[in-house]
Write an enzyme that holds these catalytic residues in place. Structure first.
Site, PDB file in Angstrom:
ATOM      1  N   HIS A 178      42.731  33.060  39.936  1.00 23.32           N
ATOM      2  CA  HIS A 178      43.869  33.409  40.805  1.00 23.32           C
ATOM      3  C   HIS A 178      43.512  33.359  42.291  1.00 23.32           C
ATOM      4  O   HIS A 178      44.368  33.647  43.130  1.00 23.32           O
ATOM      5  CB  HIS A 178      44.405  34.803  40.457  1.00 23.32           C
ATOM      6  CG  HIS A 178      44.903  34.938  39.054  1.00 23.32           C
ATOM      7  ND1 HIS A 178      45.774  34.026  38.493  1.00 23.32           N
ATOM      8  CD2 HIS A 178      44.636  35.857  38.086  1.00 23.32           C
ATOM      9  CE1 HIS A 178      46.032  34.402  37.236  1.00 23.32           C
ATOM     10  NE2 HIS A 178      45.350  35.498  36.961  1.00 23.32           N
TER      11      HIS A 178
HETATM   12 ZN   LIG Z   1      44.375  36.819  32.723  1.00 27.48          ZN
END
Ligand SMILES: [Zn+2]
Length: 298
Positions: free
Chosen positions: A118
């Site tokens: 992320h």
């Molecule tokens: Zn995850």
């Protein structure tokens, strides 16, 4: 098979939903079950700032190193800032670089950490500060150890940072199979996104993944695959809404290695997420991944 690991991978999060103590517990479990030997573990050096800057903005690195993240930046990370966290993520990036190199020698290697998919070039989010395996891919390309790489991201959450980093780059193919109705929002497009509805179970998941891998590997021939082996598609995960069983997750691992090995593509493993209600389930899922990985090493 070599495993890259440091006791300092622990992100020092205390009683957080992200059980960063899991890295040490996976290592201990692997030894306890005699899957690997103590001498198989290699301690990584931290990545250099120049390596990290192949992916991330220098200004972001400076803010990380000097503790100058804004309140909103820390909020977005969803984990507390600490010097231990910074040390851990620099080491995890170094670990993925090392795992990538070892993979090119042995066919398979594992970073018992990393998978921080992320993280974007200019910011971190969702427990991810630096995108360790994107950094590794860029470093291996710079060394001319590889030209083309594929990321196979089986974490339950879409690999948004990875997709943003490699979007428009024809040397890296990003595949993400994830629960559509879950963090992150928005989801920048991967080369191939497999968006699954809530509650998908083993059989459907494995069918979708097999088709996706076939399609990706027909379209693109990588020199190396980074497998982001998140444990959170598990049915008892606190942050995931898919319903894979322990056996289904092991079949998933086998499928990834089987498809890669049929094309003689080396696979580097990173662990990524895992938030099972029972920590021992997360440990078991990661342990199983590494047991399967070892069967495909030279
Ligand atoms: Zn995850």
């Amino acid at each position: 098979m070599k495993l890259v690991y440091s006791d300092r991978y622990d992100l020092n999060l205390g009683n957080h939903v992200f059980p960063s103590v899991k890295y040490r517990l996976v290592k201990e479990n692997l030894l306890h079950e005699h899957i690997v030997a103590p001498g198989d573990f290699i301690e990584p050096p931290p990545a250099s700032d120049d390596d990290i800057a192949l992916v991330h903005h220098r200004e972001y690195l400076r803010r990380l190193q000097t503790g100058k993240l804004s309140y909103l930046e820390v909020l977005r990370l969803e984990i507390p800032y600490s010097p231990e966290l910074i040390r851990a993520v620099w080491l995890s990036a170094g670990g993925s670089i090392l795992a990538g190199r070892l993979t090119l020698e042995d066919g398979v290697a594992v970073n018992v950490g990393g998978g921080f998919h992320h993280a974007y070039p200019d910011h971190g989010e969702g427990f991810c500060v630096l995108n360790d395996f994107a950094i590794a891919i860029r470093r291996l390309q710079k060394d001319r150890a590889i030209e083309r790489a594929m990321t196979v991201d089986c974490d339950v959450h879409q690999g948004n940072g990875t997709a943003a980093i490699f979007g428009g780059d024809h040397t890296v193919f990003t595949l993400s199979i994830h629960q559509e109705n879950n963090y992150p929002y928005p989801k920048p497009p991967s080369s191939l996104d497999i968006n699954l509805p809530d509650g998908v179970e083993d059989e459907e998941y494995l069918r979708e993944l097999a088709q996706g891998l076939d399609r990706a590997l027909a379209e693109f021939s990588p020199d190396l695959i980074f497998y982001v082996a998140g444990a959170d598609p598990y049915r008892d995960d606190q942050l995931g809404g898919l319903k894979l069983s322990l056996e289904g997750l092991e079949k998933r691992d086998r499928l990834v290695f089987e498809k890669a090995s049929s094309k003689h593509i080396p696979v580097a493993v990173t662990l990524a997420g895992g938030y099972a209600r029972r920590l021992e389930d997360t440990i078991k899922i990661h342990t199983n991944t590494i047991r399967v990985a070892k069967q495909y090493a030279k």
